[in-house]
Every structure is written in C-alpha cells, then in structure tokens.
Design an enzyme around this catalytic site. Structure first.
Site, PDB file in Angstrom:
ATOM      1  CB  VAL A 188      73.125  55.490   7.171  1.00 48.31           C
ATOM      2  CG1 VAL A 188      73.062  54.564   8.379  1.00 48.31           C
ATOM      3  CG2 VAL A 188      72.793  54.726   5.894  1.00 48.31           C
ATOM      4  N   GLY A 207      73.920  51.671   4.383  1.00 43.70           N
ATOM      5  CA  GLY A 207      73.992  52.509   3.190  1.00 43.70           C
ATOM      6  C   GLY A 207      74.145  51.672   1.936  1.00 43.70           C
ATOM      7  CE  LYS A 208      77.736  45.717  -0.634  1.00 45.24           C
ATOM      8  NZ  LYS A 208      78.647  44.637  -0.303  1.00 45.24           N
ATOM      9  CE1 TYR A 256      75.800  56.741  -3.073  1.00 47.36           C
ATOM     10  CE2 TYR A 256      77.388  58.413  -2.435  1.00 47.36           C
ATOM     11  CZ  TYR A 256      76.144  57.833  -2.300  1.00 47.36           C
ATOM     12  OH  TYR A 256      75.244  58.331  -1.400  1.00 47.36           O
TER      13      TYR A 256
END
Length: 128
Positions: free
Chosen positions: A58, A68-69, A97
């Site tokens: 990102v 990002g999620k 993660y």
C-alpha cells in the site's frame, strides 16, 4: 504501481519487472482511489491445493486506512477454495498477517541468492 513500490522503499522493481510478475500471477487485487492505484497484492496458485501470496503493498501515503487488510481479504476470498495459502511477511509485518489468520509454519523452508535477504529471512542467514 512503480510509485507504490517506491513509496515503501522497494526500488528494484522496474516497469518491466512489475509487468512480468503481475502477468505471471493468476490472482490479483487492486486498491484504486480517484483513478490511481494506491495498493495491490498478487498470488500464484495451482487452483486446487496451494497458493502463495506476494507483494501486498500500500502506498506510504495511504497506509493505516484498512487498505492492506482489504487487499488481503480480497485475495483470500479469491482463494477461498484453496486448501493451503502461504506467504512470507516482510520483517515487522507478521502481526498484520496474523490478524488475517496466518500462522507460522513449522516446516517452511526457503533459499535466497541475495546475502542480505538470506540474513534477514533465513535461520542461520546463509545464502545459497
């Protein structure tokens, strides 16, 4: 896309390399804001058993907004029928993660030609 890579310090990605890795990837997620790509992720998969996620990136200016999620969730949604999804997190991003359900693998192994990458990611830190 080059601008996104460079914003996070990944400066070795030329336009040609970016084109090559994305053309070779069979699962792609893009985040677009006002017509501009601000993030992306890609994966390779055999379509049945295994997949590996790469390059969840990102743009620095857009981090911390859940992009990002959303990229990881989109990739995992596209790979929902795959029994095993792997990834290698960049150093320091493991908690990100883990929030998406990833866990350390007992038997994971790798080889790196680059001494710097070997030192960073391999136990023992030896390049091939």
């Amino acid at each position: 896309m080059k601008d996104v890579y460079e914003s996070v310090g990944w400066t070795k990605h030329s336009v040609e390399i970016i084109q090559q890795v994305f053309e070779a990837s069979n699962v792609i997620a893009l985040a677009v804001y006002n017509g501009r790509i601000v993030g992306f992720g890609r994966a390779l998969s055999d379509g049945v058993f295994n997949a590996a996620i790469y390059d969840v990136v990102v743009h620095h200016d857009f981090q911390g907004r859940g992009i990002g999620k959303a990229i990881v969730e989109d990739l995992l949604d596209q790979l929902q029928h795959i029994s095993c999804v792997h990834l290698i997190a960049t150093t320091g991003n493991e908690p990100f993660y883990q929030q998406a359900g990833f866990k350390k693998i007992k038997t994971a192994m790798g080889r790196y030609r680059s001494r710097d990458l070997a030192r960073e990611y391999l136990e023992g830190g030896e390049a091939e």
